[in-house]
Design a protein around this motif. Structure first.
Motif, mmCIF file in Angstrom:
data_model
loop_
_atom_site.group_PDB
_atom_site.id
_atom_site.type_symbol
_atom_site.label_atom_id
_atom_site.label_comp_id
_atom_site.label_asym_id
_atom_site.label_seq_id
_atom_site.Cartn_x
_atom_site.Cartn_y
_atom_site.Cartn_z
ATOM 1 N N GLN A 58 0.847 -1.201 0.000
ATOM 2 C CA GLN A 58 0.000 0.000 0.000
ATOM 3 C C GLN A 58 0.885 1.255 0.000
ATOM 4 O OE1 GLN A 58 -3.116 -0.257 2.917
ATOM 5 N NE2 GLN A 58 -3.547 1.944 2.808
ATOM 6 N N MET A 59 1.964 1.195 0.788
ATOM 7 C CA MET A 59 2.899 2.326 0.842
ATOM 8 C C MET A 59 3.559 2.521 -0.527
ATOM 9 S SD MET A 59 4.071 4.663 2.878
ATOM 10 C CE MET A 59 4.093 4.285 4.626
ATOM 11 N N ARG A 60 3.997 1.433 -1.147
ATOM 12 C CA ARG A 60 4.665 1.542 -2.460
ATOM 13 C C ARG A 60 3.726 2.146 -3.491
ATOM 14 N NH1 ARG A 60 6.896 -3.641 -0.978
ATOM 15 N NH2 ARG A 60 8.976 -3.182 -0.159
ATOM 16 N N GLU A 61 2.452 1.772 -3.435
ATOM 17 C CA GLU A 61 1.475 2.315 -4.395
ATOM 18 C C GLU A 61 1.322 3.825 -4.229
ATOM 19 O OE1 GLU A 61 -2.304 0.202 -4.253
ATOM 20 O OE2 GLU A 61 -1.164 -1.648 -4.677
ATOM 21 N N ILE A 62 1.393 4.289 -3.006
ATOM 22 C CA ILE A 62 1.229 5.728 -2.748
ATOM 23 C C ILE A 62 2.489 6.510 -3.140
ATOM 24 C CG2 ILE A 62 0.976 7.467 -0.912
ATOM 25 C CD1 ILE A 62 -0.855 5.496 0.558
#
Ligand code: CTP
Ligand code: MG
Length: 212
Positions: A58-62
């Motif tokens: 989720q962090m990488r997507e953001i």
């Protein structure tokens, strides 16, 4: 001289109580982690983020592919250590996602002190409350002189080799400056800023945030 920005964003945000990690809270157009990135990005060459375990994707997507995401630890110090392990800069800025609104100017002023030769630099603001040391029985033990007290903020800047040394013992502290103090290092305090406040509780708790 190269600079790595490390953002500790692996906390659960228990006190804010959003039901998801605090770094993902939306503030205006951006999440807190995006605000924190925006303040460091103009000043650093590499960014490493400690994400809560289970939220790495989720962090990488953001944050996108140019930013390195590592899994955080169970304490802030452990989260910083995990990120420090992949940092490459001569200097490191250690920042909290929770201090999302710190300015790029503050980061720049911290780096300027490092370039001038300091090993460890922390922003601080004068405390407005009288601070008392309270014993476990609930009675006041002492009242430190307020004129020498400051509230310490992030981003905090370090020569990377010195911070590695300070973290080598796996010590725990609520900021990285304290780990430098523990190994006998000098920590320079520079003027912090009100906007670098730590977002801890939701506004319902009586704290009025101008952006809500
Ligand atoms: N932090 C971290 N890893 C941890 C704990 C905290 O990277 N194991 C980070 C948080 O993400 C935050 C900063 O350290 O950016 C300061 O911590 P705090 O404000 O206490 O955030 P939380 O720990 O998320 O909040 P709470 O203590 O209310 O759960
Ligand atoms: Mg915490």
């Amino acid at each position: 001289m190269s600079v790595t920005g490390i953002i500790a964003a692996a906390g659960s945000g228990e006190r804010f109580g959003a039901g998801f990690p605090k770094a993902f809270i939306q503030l205006g157009d951006l999440t807190l982690i995006e605000h924190a990135i925006a303040s460091l990005a103009p000043v650093v060459d590499q960014i490493v983020i400690s994400a809560p375990a289970g939220f790495e994707n989720q962090m990488r997507e953001i944050v996108g592919e140019e930013i390195t995401v590592v899994t955080g630890g169970s304490t802030r110090s452990a989260s910083v250590r995990n990120a420090l392990a992949v940092a490459t800069g001569d200097f490191v800025l250690i920042h909290d996602a929770a201090r999302a609104l710190a300015s790029s100017d503050l980061a720049r002023r911290v780096v300027a002190e490092l370039i001038a030769g300091e090993d460890a630099v922390v922003p601080g603001v004068a405390v407005v409350d009288t601070i008392k040391v309270v014993g476990s029985s609930g009675y006041v033990e002492s009242t430190p002189n307020r004129s020498s007290l400051v509230g310490i903020q992030t981003p905090q800047g370090f020569k990377r080799s010195v911070l590695n040394q300070a973290h080598a013992s796996q010590a725990e502290a609520t900021d990285d400056g304290a780990l430098i103090e523990a190994i006998g290092g000098k920590v320079k305090v520079i003027a912090g800023e009100d906007s670098a406040l730590k977002i801890t509780y939701p506004p319902e708790c009586g704290i009025i945030f101008p952006w809500f």
